[in-house]
Scaffold this active site. Structure first.
Site, PDB file in Angstrom:
ATOM      1  N   SER A 115       0.818  -1.077   0.118  1.00  0.00           N
ATOM      2  CA  SER A 115      -0.095   0.084  -0.001  1.00  0.00           C
ATOM      3  C   SER A 115       0.903   1.184  -0.106  1.00  0.00           C
ATOM      4  CB  SER A 115      -0.994   0.044   1.094  1.00  0.00           C
ATOM      5  OG  SER A 115      -2.109   0.809   1.144  1.00  0.00           O
ATOM      6  N   ASP A 139     -10.064  -3.850  -4.776  1.00  0.00           N
ATOM      7  CA  ASP A 139      -9.199  -2.799  -4.180  1.00  0.00           C
ATOM      8  C   ASP A 139      -9.403  -1.682  -5.114  1.00  0.00           C
ATOM      9  OD1 ASP A 139      -7.347  -1.546  -2.828  1.00  0.00           O
ATOM     10  OD2 ASP A 139      -5.967  -2.970  -2.939  1.00  0.00           O
ATOM     11  N   HIS A 149      -8.081  -5.240  -0.234  1.00  0.00           N
ATOM     12  CA  HIS A 149      -6.940  -4.411   0.121  1.00  0.00           C
ATOM     13  C   HIS A 149      -6.578  -5.070   1.451  1.00  0.00           C
ATOM     14  CE1 HIS A 149      -4.317  -1.112  -0.193  1.00  0.00           C
ATOM     15  NE2 HIS A 149      -4.308  -1.137   1.151  1.00  0.00           N
TER      16      HIS A 149
END
Length: 304
Positions: free
Chosen positions: A151, A245, A275
């Site tokens: 991320s 996501d 995610h």
């Protein structure tokens, strides 16, 4: 995955965006390990410090399956530049070290809102330069070095790969789990998953509002590597994305940008997951597969 999402909804934990940054950090820390696989035991785990350019001593942790002189991955945790720590990604780093046979160094870069853009990027780059120069003192092999992250940590790893190219610092791999790469949330997947689950548009906006100083920061390629002038000659990439996501489209776009520049890319899209799924190995088989795939990429790049 649907069952995990339903259990999250039943738990009724407040969204991070409804908390103060300090409360959000504590909440994320508390829940980070709930769905993780058991922590692997490793022969070598050491805490140490890495100097940043302003003299701050950043915490770091070394994970290694042996005391041999190993190649290593410098890992940056996710958390929207606002939450997360060495502790929240301890299990993942252990798994990568155990499965790959390589060492992993996890960095506690400084977080927003106390530390705005580009502090996290600067800390990440300072750590990479330091470890490349001082690896021998840690018993590591500086000639076989990779960067990685998930991320926001994937954003940092990608931007460090560009910086390394410019500095002629050789990297064997950039390992990116669902990295943020774009300046704005304007892709179809951001619209499709604007309501989540887990990571929704208001939460992304909240994270970035903590980190950026002005809207112009979002157009800086260090925040959005997709907008780097060029990525010719950067390290080969392994990119693992979650199908459900908001960030999946920008991850694909970054893979396409790298490939168009002649960079070798191994792109994996894990179907039906959301995610942060890589931290859900107790419940999600795709997380276990992603652990295996990422560790294999590390082994192939660092121990050919």
């Amino acid at each position: 995955m649907a069952d995990v999402v339903a259990r999250m909804a039943r738990a009724r934990h407040p969204a991070l965006r409804h908390l103060t940054p300090a409360q959000a950090k504590a909440s994320y820390e508390k829940g980070a390990g709930v769905l993780e696989v058991p922590k692997p035991e490793l022969e070598r785990i050491e805490d140490f410090r890495v100097p940043a350019r302003d003299g701050t001593a950043l915490a770091a942790r070394l994970y290694a399956p042996s005391h041999a002189r190993l190649p290593f991955l410098l890992y940056f945790h996710g958390g929207g530049f606002t939450v997360g720590s060495i502790a929240t990604h301890d299990t993942l780093c252990r798994v990568l070290a155990e499965r790959s046979g390589c060492a992993v160094v996890s960095l506690d870069y400084r977080l927003a809102p106390e530390h705005k853009f580009p502090t996290a990027h600067d800390d990440a780059w300072d750590a990479l330069q330091y470890l490349a120069a001082e690896a021998a003192s840690l018993g590591l092999d500086s000639t076989r070095l990779a960067v990685g992250g998930d991320s926001a940590g994937g954003t940092l790893a990608a931007s460090c790969a560009v910086m390394a190219r410019d500095a002629r610092l050789p990297l064997a791999l950039q390992l990116l789990f669902y990295p943020g790469t774009a300046a704005h949330q304007d892709t179809p997947s951001h619209a499709r998953f604007a309501d989540g689950p887990l990571l929704d548009e208001p939460t992304i906006t909240w994270f970035f509002s903590q980190y950026v100083r002005t809207p112009a920061d979002r157009n800086d390629w260090r925040f959005a590597p997709l907008h780097a002038d060029d990525v010719d000659g950067v390290a080969p990439a392994w990119i693992g994305l979650a199908e459900a996501d908001p960030l999946v489209d920008e991850g694909i776009a970054y893979a396409d940008k790298l490939r168009a520049a002649g960079v070798a890319v191994d792109l994996e899209i894990y179907r039906g997951v959301i995610h942060e799924f890589i931290k859900m190995g107790r419940a999600i088989p795709q997380a276990l597969q992603a652990h295996t795939d990422a560790a294999h990429a590390m082994t192939q790049a660092l121990q050919p």
